[in-house]
Design an enzyme around this catalytic site. Sequence first.
Site, PDB file in Angstrom:
ATOM      1  N   ALA A   1       6.183   9.964 -12.053  1.00 13.29           N
ATOM      2  CA  ALA A   1       7.507  10.174 -12.506  1.00 13.29           C
ATOM      3  C   ALA A   1       8.713   9.849 -11.580  1.00 13.29           C
ATOM      4  O   ALA A   1       9.690   9.498 -12.151  1.00 13.29           O
ATOM      5  CB  ALA A   1       7.834  11.243 -13.708  1.00 13.29           C
TER       6      ALA A   1
ATOM      7  N   HIS B   1       7.328  -9.726  -3.212  1.00 17.16           N
ATOM      8  CA  HIS B   1       7.651  -8.257  -3.809  1.00 17.16           C
ATOM      9  C   HIS B   1       8.519  -7.686  -2.745  1.00 17.16           C
ATOM     10  O   HIS B   1       8.674  -8.103  -1.447  1.00 17.16           O
ATOM     11  CB  HIS B   1       6.312  -7.545  -3.847  1.00 17.16           C
ATOM     12  CG  HIS B   1       5.671  -7.830  -5.179  1.00 17.16           C
ATOM     13  ND1 HIS B   1       4.801  -8.777  -5.286  1.00 17.16           N
ATOM     14  CD2 HIS B   1       5.744  -7.087  -6.335  1.00 17.16           C
ATOM     15  CE1 HIS B   1       4.220  -8.895  -6.282  1.00 17.16           C
ATOM     16  NE2 HIS B   1       4.860  -8.056  -7.251  1.00 17.16           N
TER      17      HIS B   1
ATOM     18  N   GLY C   1       8.774   8.073  -9.110  1.00 13.79           N
ATOM     19  CA  GLY C   1       8.713   6.786  -8.308  1.00 13.79           C
ATOM     20  C   GLY C   1       9.481   5.692  -9.150  1.00 13.79           C
ATOM     21  O   GLY C   1      10.274   6.040 -10.181  1.00 13.79           O
TER      22      GLY C   1
ATOM     23  N   LYS D   1       6.618  -2.208  -1.094  1.00 17.17           N
ATOM     24  CA  LYS D   1       5.091  -2.196  -1.714  1.00 17.17           C
ATOM     25  C   LYS D   1       4.040  -2.095  -0.760  1.00 17.17           C
ATOM     26  O   LYS D   1       4.092  -2.673   0.258  1.00 17.17           O
ATOM     27  CB  LYS D   1       4.948  -3.696  -2.252  1.00 17.17           C
ATOM     28  CG  LYS D   1       3.715  -3.888  -3.005  1.00 17.17           C
ATOM     29  CD  LYS D   1       3.589  -5.257  -4.107  1.00 17.17           C
ATOM     30  CE  LYS D   1       2.439  -5.323  -4.902  1.00 17.17           C
ATOM     31  NZ  LYS D   1       2.021  -4.163  -5.526  1.00 17.17           N
TER      32      LYS D   1
ATOM     33  N   THR E   1      -1.834  -0.333  -8.795  1.00 18.62           N
ATOM     34  CA  THR E   1      -2.777  -1.502  -8.403  1.00 18.62           C
ATOM     35  C   THR E   1      -3.209  -1.061  -6.881  1.00 18.62           C
ATOM     36  O   THR E   1      -2.925   0.161  -6.407  1.00 18.62           O
ATOM     37  CB  THR E   1      -1.778  -2.864  -8.118  1.00 18.62           C
ATOM     38  OG1 THR E   1      -0.635  -2.517  -7.282  1.00 18.62           O
ATOM     39  CG2 THR E   1      -1.233  -3.304  -9.321  1.00 18.62           C
TER      40      THR E   1
HETATM   41  N1  LIG Z   1       0.817  -2.889 -13.508  1.00 18.31           N
HETATM   42  C1  LIG Z   1       2.302  -3.173 -13.871  1.00 18.31           C
HETATM   43  O1  LIG Z   1       2.956  -3.866 -14.455  1.00 18.31           O
HETATM   44  C2  LIG Z   1       3.120  -2.746 -12.451  1.00 18.31           C
HETATM   45  C3  LIG Z   1       2.487  -2.066 -11.434  1.00 18.31           C
HETATM   46  N2  LIG Z   1       3.107  -1.424 -10.162  1.00 18.31           N
HETATM   47  C4  LIG Z   1       2.144  -0.646  -9.363  1.00 18.31           C
HETATM   48  O2  LIG Z   1       2.671   0.915  -9.985  1.00 18.31           O
HETATM   49  C5  LIG Z   1       2.414   1.713  -8.600  1.00 18.31           C
HETATM   50  C6  LIG Z   1       3.611   2.454  -8.511  1.00 18.31           C
HETATM   51  O3  LIG Z   1       4.711   1.689  -7.956  1.00 18.31           O
HETATM   52  P1  LIG Z   1       6.160   2.084  -7.745  1.00 18.31           P
HETATM   53  O4  LIG Z   1       6.678   2.983  -8.865  1.00 18.31           O
HETATM   54  O5  LIG Z   1       6.936   1.005  -7.129  1.00 18.31           O
HETATM   55  O6  LIG Z   1       5.757   3.018  -6.532  1.00 18.31           O
HETATM   56  P2  LIG Z   1       6.485   4.481  -5.826  1.00 18.31           P
HETATM   57  O7  LIG Z   1       6.066   4.759  -4.666  1.00 18.31           O
HETATM   58  O8  LIG Z   1       7.736   4.200  -6.096  1.00 18.31           O
HETATM   59  O9  LIG Z   1       5.840   5.674  -6.975  1.00 18.31           O
HETATM   60  C7  LIG Z   1       4.734   6.198  -6.994  1.00 18.31           C
HETATM   61  C8  LIG Z   1       5.072   7.588  -7.177  1.00 18.31           C
HETATM   62  O10 LIG Z   1       3.757   8.327  -7.355  1.00 18.31           O
HETATM   63  C9  LIG Z   1       4.044   9.351  -6.594  1.00 18.31           C
HETATM   64  N3  LIG Z   1       2.713  10.212  -6.055  1.00 18.31           N
HETATM   65  C10 LIG Z   1       2.158  10.187  -5.033  1.00 18.31           C
HETATM   66  N4  LIG Z   1       1.133  10.966  -4.859  1.00 18.31           N
HETATM   67  C11 LIG Z   1       1.145  11.247  -6.179  1.00 18.31           C
HETATM   68  C12 LIG Z   1       0.009  12.637  -6.616  1.00 18.31           C
HETATM   69  N5  LIG Z   1      -0.974  12.912  -5.925  1.00 18.31           N
HETATM   70  N6  LIG Z   1       0.200  12.780  -7.965  1.00 18.31           N
HETATM   71  C13 LIG Z   1       1.041  12.074  -8.704  1.00 18.31           C
HETATM   72  N7  LIG Z   1       2.264  11.408  -8.172  1.00 18.31           N
HETATM   73  C14 LIG Z   1       2.065  11.031  -6.932  1.00 18.31           C
HETATM   74  C15 LIG Z   1       4.887   8.873  -5.371  1.00 18.31           C
HETATM   75  O11 LIG Z   1       5.317   9.919  -4.608  1.00 18.31           O
HETATM   76  P3  LIG Z   1       5.768   9.755  -2.860  1.00 18.31           P
HETATM   77  O12 LIG Z   1       6.885   8.631  -2.885  1.00 18.31           O
HETATM   78  O13 LIG Z   1       6.040  11.026  -2.352  1.00 18.31           O
HETATM   79  O14 LIG Z   1       4.510   9.031  -2.443  1.00 18.31           O
HETATM   80  C16 LIG Z   1       5.797   8.185  -6.071  1.00 18.31           C
HETATM   81  O15 LIG Z   1       6.725   9.074  -6.864  1.00 18.31           O
HETATM   82  C17 LIG Z   1       1.978   0.690  -7.538  1.00 18.31           C
HETATM   83  O16 LIG Z   1       0.502   0.626  -7.320  1.00 18.31           O
HETATM   84  C18 LIG Z   1       2.269  -0.720  -8.085  1.00 18.31           C
HETATM   85  O17 LIG Z   1       1.815  -1.662  -7.566  1.00 18.31           O
HETATM   86  C19 LIG Z   1       4.344  -1.556 -10.235  1.00 18.31           C
HETATM   87  C20 LIG Z   1       5.078  -2.170 -11.075  1.00 18.31           C
HETATM   88  C21 LIG Z   1       4.590  -3.037 -12.212  1.00 18.31           C
HETATM   89  O1  LIG Z   2       4.410  -2.915  -6.640  1.00 19.53           O
HETATM   90  C1  LIG Z   2       5.087  -3.581  -7.429  1.00 19.53           C
HETATM   91  O2  LIG Z   2       6.289  -3.635  -7.796  1.00 19.53           O
HETATM   92  C2  LIG Z   2       4.373  -4.421  -8.532  1.00 19.53           C
HETATM   93  N1  LIG Z   2       3.231  -4.491  -8.480  1.00 19.53           N
HETATM   94  C3  LIG Z   2       2.127  -4.825  -9.350  1.00 19.53           C
HETATM   95  C4  LIG Z   2       1.218  -5.923  -8.835  1.00 19.53           C
HETATM   96  O3  LIG Z   2       0.791  -5.384  -7.655  1.00 19.53           O
HETATM   97  O4  LIG Z   2       0.877  -6.682  -9.359  1.00 19.53           O
HETATM   98  C5  LIG Z   2       2.931  -5.763 -10.585  1.00 19.53           C
HETATM   99  C6  LIG Z   2       4.475  -6.321 -10.289  1.00 19.53           C
HETATM  100  O5  LIG Z   2       4.272  -7.498  -9.697  1.00 19.53           O
HETATM  101  C7  LIG Z   2       5.297  -5.345  -9.580  1.00 19.53           C
END
Ligand SMILES: NC(=O)C1=CN([C@@H]2O[C@H](COP(=O)(O)OP(=O)(O)OC[C@H]3O[C@@H](n4cnc5c(N)ncnc54)[C@H](OP(=O)(O)O)[C@@H]3O)[C@@H](O)[C@H]2O)C=CC1
Ligand SMILES: O=C(O)C1=N[C@H](C(=O)O)C[C@H](O)C1
Length: 285
Positions: free
Chosen positions: A12, A164, A14, A168, A106
């Site tokens: 939440a 990206h 992130g 990432k 991912t």
């Molecule tokens: N399917 C889709 O449409 C999309 C997928 N994604 C994917 O979503 C994921 C997250 O992206 P993004 O928000 O940019 O990444 P972030 O790194 O900003 O967010 C991830 C969050 O998870 C936290 N985290 C780390 N360890 C834990 C744990 N043990 N328990 C709970 N939370 C934890 C991180 O903390 P900390 O920062 O301290 O590590 C951070 O707050 C990536 O894998 C990305 O590729 C992203 C966008 C779209």
């Molecule tokens: O990390 C991101 O930001 C994103 N990750 C996803 C991916 O790995 O495909 C989706 C989106 O492109 C954003």
Amino acid sequence: MNNTIKLAVHGAAGRMGQRVVALASGADSVDDASGFTVVGAIDHAEHPKSGQDAGVVAGLSPIEVPISAQWPDDVQVVIDFSLPEALDSCVEHCVANNLPLVIATTGLSDGQKESLAEAARTIPIVWAPSMSLAVNLSMKMAERITSALRDVAGGVDIEILERHHRFKADAPSGTALKFGELIADAMDTEQPVAHVHGREGHTGQRTRNEIGYHAIRVGDNPGEHTIVFGMLGEKIELNVAASNRDCYASGALAAAKWLMQGEAGGPKPAGMYNMFDVLGMADGQ
Ligand SMILES: NC(=O)C1=CN([C@@H]2O[C@H](COP(=O)(O)OP(=O)(O)OC[C@H]3O[C@@H](n4cnc5c(N)ncnc54)[C@H](OP(=O)(O)O)[C@@H]3O)[C@@H](O)[C@H]2O)C=CC1
Ligand SMILES: O=C(O)C1=N[C@H](C(=O)O)C[C@H](O)C1
């Protein structure tokens, strides 16, 4: 009586988690985001924002839900945008508590994918590397273009470029890999398709049965994919790009709502679903 869907967001604090919290809390009027109450904002205990109000962290007024490693009891559905190493405990919690789960993270290992398939025998899961409507529609278009060009004179070379933001952690993107998987199926060749990640040095000529992947990391790009279909004398480029992260956040909320809309008035039955199912684009739908 409050009839909204009680949502917990995993990851939440992130970039994505904040946008899911914001939209589900009514930050913008997005149809897919209406009808939720955020009751859990889960992140790891050492997160610097741990204990802060999740609404404030997401740039809103307080929603009286702290960023916390503790799961509340009244959750009905979970959306995960975290890290591969954080996902397993989230899945375990959902299985133990029979909670429908949307997985957007991912970069998962093969072992994790097997564990997800096992978990989907108990709970309903929507798992997709992109929650974006435009990306999922583009995947269908890429399949169609690949099939249409399959026997083109001179052949077609298919390469996947993704851009990206610099933060990432995984490459190539989950979305690029999914495009590649779907395109490889649509190529329908007798020879196995080679997935080639970048090129350097004396590589020799490009073979006909390969898909190339190129991962670009630049600034704050929220996600862009270009599929190049290169022929002799002409090319097609299919480009799909996010302007901000809300396409993914609203798609994840649409998936959570869909999971809660099973035929018997409760959640969908246990199983592994994807965004094609949610968006009504699955084969035969
Ligand atoms: N399917 C889709 O449409 C999309 C997928 N994604 C994917 O979503 C994921 C997250 O992206 P993004 O928000 O940019 O990444 P972030 O790194 O900003 O967010 C991830 C969050 O998870 C936290 N985290 C780390 N360890 C834990 C744990 N043990 N328990 C709970 N939370 C934890 C991180 O903390 P900390 O920062 O301290 O590590 C951070 O707050 C990536 O894998 C990305 O590729 C992203 C966008 C779209
Ligand atoms: O990390 C991101 O930001 C994103 N990750 C996803 C991916 O790995 O495909 C989706 C989106 O492109 C954003």
